[in-house]
Design an enzyme around this catalytic site. Sequence first.
Site, PDB file in Angstrom:
ATOM      1  N   HIS A 175       9.860  -0.041   6.192  1.00 59.01           N
ATOM      2  CA  HIS A 175       8.427   0.261   5.949  1.00 59.01           C
ATOM      3  C   HIS A 175       8.195   1.630   5.620  1.00 59.01           C
ATOM      4  O   HIS A 175       7.227   2.104   4.963  1.00 59.01           O
ATOM      5  CB  HIS A 175       7.743  -0.222   7.122  1.00 59.01           C
ATOM      6  CG  HIS A 175       7.439  -1.633   7.600  1.00 59.01           C
ATOM      7  ND1 HIS A 175       8.307  -2.095   8.399  1.00 59.01           N
ATOM      8  CD2 HIS A 175       6.653  -2.696   6.764  1.00 59.01           C
ATOM      9  CE1 HIS A 175       8.012  -3.678   8.472  1.00 59.01           C
ATOM     10  NE2 HIS A 175       7.012  -3.751   7.425  1.00 59.01           N
TER      11      HIS A 175
ATOM     12  N   ASP B 189      10.816  -9.073   0.010  1.00 63.71           N
ATOM     13  CA  ASP B 189      10.054 -10.411  -0.186  1.00 63.71           C
ATOM     14  C   ASP B 189       9.770 -10.547  -1.415  1.00 63.71           C
ATOM     15  O   ASP B 189       8.469 -10.341  -1.803  1.00 63.71           O
ATOM     16  CB  ASP B 189       8.743 -10.364   0.997  1.00 63.71           C
ATOM     17  CG  ASP B 189       9.285 -10.134   2.374  1.00 63.71           C
ATOM     18  OD1 ASP B 189      10.007 -11.190   2.789  1.00 63.71           O
ATOM     19  OD2 ASP B 189       8.666  -9.533   3.168  1.00 63.71           O
TER      20      ASP B 189
END
EC number: 6.3.2.1
Length: 280
Positions: free
Chosen positions: A35, A150
């Site tokens: 992140h 993802d």
Amino acid sequence: MTTPVIARTRAELAAARGTDTVAFVPTMGALHDGHVQLLKHARPLGETLVASIFVNPTQFAPGEDFEDYPRTFDADLERCAEAGVDVVFAPAVPTMYPSGMVDTVTVDPGPLGTILEGATRPTHFRGVLTVVAKLFGLVRPDVAVFGEKDYQQLTLIRQMARELALGVEVVGCPTVREADGLAMSSRNRYLTGDERETAVALSAALRAGVAAAADGPDAVLAAAHAVIDPADVDLDYLVLTDPELGPAVPGQDARLLVAARVGKPRLLDNTGLTLGGNQP
Ligand code: PAF
């Protein structure tokens, strides 16, 4: 290092957002180095950097880990501050779903939402796209950054932004890996010591596939499968597609994607590669 403004409500977000250009990184919190890379990638893309932290209930099916999903707000805030985030939008569920989880208008992900992850989690991408559309409406970003980890999610969000003309540029950011190759994920913390060692097989399979790419699609899949021991890894899929998740074409760019359960957590990984072989 400046402390980000925390916006909990729509009005607080609107005030904190201001009128400058905005780069946006949506997250569900439990922030890890992957992140932080997304945030750092996004930092120069807008005058204001907004991150959201919201564990979205509608993308979890009953029986999935919504209640148990790790919530680490104070640590997340520190990571946001380190990465230069200006505004953290951290709404409560009713702020995002004022009518309860009964919105009558939701985003239909279409055929791409029914394959791969969507085959196992049929309601997942409707929940993801609907909350991302709401977040885009509230944050009004110029650019939004998502991880390639993802990959199906990234592909669907790109498609949504393009087809619904949302006016947001969607940018993908390469997967960040542990030293042994495991793709970073908030769910890795569920792995036991033994499972953590076994989980390395997923990225190793992708590397084996890439090494065989010059020999064409069949060789890629054979090399990748050879690394996975079904006694340890409960494989859901290991597939080769084109970059848009359609059929892979010899001689062209492709994507190799894997999903498997290693113990409790379901892990995902993928890589880009260029296939050898002749085009049909
Ligand atoms: O990737 C995630 O963390 C989530 O699916 C997202 C995009 C923040 C939507 O809830």
